[in-house]
Design a protein around this motif. Sequence first.
Motif, PDB file in Angstrom:
ATOM      1  N   LYS A 137     -57.989   2.397 -19.535  1.00 11.27           N
ATOM      2  CA  LYS A 137     -58.900   1.938 -20.503  1.00 11.27           C
ATOM      3  C   LYS A 137     -58.743   0.806 -21.211  1.00 11.27           C
ATOM      4  O   LYS A 137     -59.746   0.144 -21.488  1.00 11.27           O
ATOM      5  N   LYS A 138     -57.435   0.942 -21.892  1.00 15.00           N
ATOM      6  CA  LYS A 138     -57.164  -0.428 -22.559  1.00 15.00           C
ATOM      7  C   LYS A 138     -57.189  -1.729 -21.745  1.00 15.00           C
ATOM      8  O   LYS A 138     -57.623  -2.869 -22.311  1.00 15.00           O
ATOM      9  N   GLN A 140     -59.418  -2.353 -19.341  1.00 17.18           N
ATOM     10  CA  GLN A 140     -60.952  -2.563 -19.280  1.00 17.18           C
ATOM     11  C   GLN A 140     -61.274  -3.221 -20.717  1.00 17.18           C
ATOM     12  O   GLN A 140     -62.190  -4.154 -20.906  1.00 17.18           O
ATOM     13  N   GLU A 141     -60.739  -2.798 -21.758  1.00 20.10           N
ATOM     14  CA  GLU A 141     -61.197  -3.307 -23.039  1.00 20.10           C
ATOM     15  C   GLU A 141     -60.697  -4.884 -23.129  1.00 20.10           C
ATOM     16  O   GLU A 141     -61.217  -5.961 -23.597  1.00 20.10           O
ATOM     17  N   LEU A 142     -59.430  -5.289 -22.523  1.00 13.42           N
ATOM     18  CA  LEU A 142     -59.202  -6.454 -22.320  1.00 13.42           C
ATOM     19  C   LEU A 142     -60.006  -7.377 -21.590  1.00 13.42           C
ATOM     20  O   LEU A 142     -60.147  -8.538 -22.036  1.00 13.42           O
ATOM     21  N   LYS A 143     -60.299  -7.098 -20.572  1.00 13.97           N
ATOM     22  CA  LYS A 143     -61.459  -7.764 -19.550  1.00 13.97           C
ATOM     23  C   LYS A 143     -62.637  -7.887 -20.536  1.00 13.97           C
ATOM     24  O   LYS A 143     -63.227  -9.237 -20.486  1.00 13.97           O
ATOM     25  N   THR A 144     -63.232  -7.053 -21.363  1.00 10.27           N
ATOM     26  CA  THR A 144     -64.370  -7.331 -22.151  1.00 10.27           C
ATOM     27  C   THR A 144     -63.674  -8.400 -23.052  1.00 10.27           C
ATOM     28  O   THR A 144     -64.842  -9.149 -23.340  1.00 10.27           O
ATOM     29  N   LEU A 145     -62.932  -8.626 -23.568  1.00 14.81           N
ATOM     30  CA  LEU A 145     -62.481  -9.662 -24.615  1.00 14.81           C
ATOM     31  C   LEU A 145     -62.233 -10.982 -23.929  1.00 14.81           C
ATOM     32  O   LEU A 145     -62.148 -12.031 -24.523  1.00 14.81           O
ATOM     33  N   VAL A 185     -57.565  -9.397 -29.616  1.00 21.55           N
ATOM     34  CA  VAL A 185     -56.411  -8.536 -29.163  1.00 21.55           C
ATOM     35  C   VAL A 185     -55.709  -8.069 -30.366  1.00 21.55           C
ATOM     36  O   VAL A 185     -55.017  -8.940 -31.146  1.00 21.55           O
ATOM     37  N   SER A 187     -53.477  -4.931 -30.766  1.00 24.16           N
ATOM     38  CA  SER A 187     -52.244  -4.143 -30.634  1.00 24.16           C
ATOM     39  C   SER A 187     -51.106  -4.821 -29.800  1.00 24.16           C
ATOM     40  O   SER A 187     -49.976  -4.390 -29.513  1.00 24.16           O
TER      41      SER A 187
END
Length: 231
Positions: A137-138, A140-145, A185, A187
């Motif tokens: 899940k994390k 996928q968030e990186l890809k979004t960014l 980003v 974290s």
Amino acid sequence: MKILVFLLVLANLLFYAFSTGLIDTGGSSESNRVGLQLHPERIRIVASGEPPAPAAPQAAPVEPVSAEVATTEVAAEVVAPVCLRWVSLAKVEAERVGRVVGGGFADFTMTQKTVAGEGSGWWVHMPPLANRAAADKKAQELKTLGVSEYFIVQDGPSRNAISLGIFSSEKGAQEHLAKLQALGVRSARVGARPDKEGNLQVELRGPAERRAMLQAALLEALPKNPPKDCE
């Protein structure tokens, strides 16, 4: 007239001789001399040719110790907690230490961190997540960014962490972290890259009076790798 003056002078002389004891009249002259003497039993010799000794100095009054001062002195006598450390422990050994602490030394705290391997460099990463699903899940968030260069660590003490880049110097890692933070980003962090063995540095801290008991238990768990005092 001359005879009268002579008689008066003679009478005065006789009276003076009688009163001073020059004329013996029996016991009366002796009693007069005793009466005129000092009382020797009342005389006290203070010193014999020496100056009188100086008076003894008075002792300074003792001030009572306040409760606050007494508490501070007692606190200073409190023994510092014991600290034991392994510079490098294999993961299985660290797990044994954890079982010793959990089995009878709950009053001790155990901390551990990854040991950097020699020449391993620095990495930008996200700390290990709870499980693989959380790591995906994390990602996928990186890809979004807009972050495309990353990989999920599969095993070892950093399992389910997300690596965002490996660098030979800390400066290079910090510069890459700044770029990631500009993308949003939050974290990610910079740290020494773990060695391939996944070794850990472990510390135990707790009451000093339990030191001997803890060391005896650790000797049974790790007979060939005893801890050392923290520096």
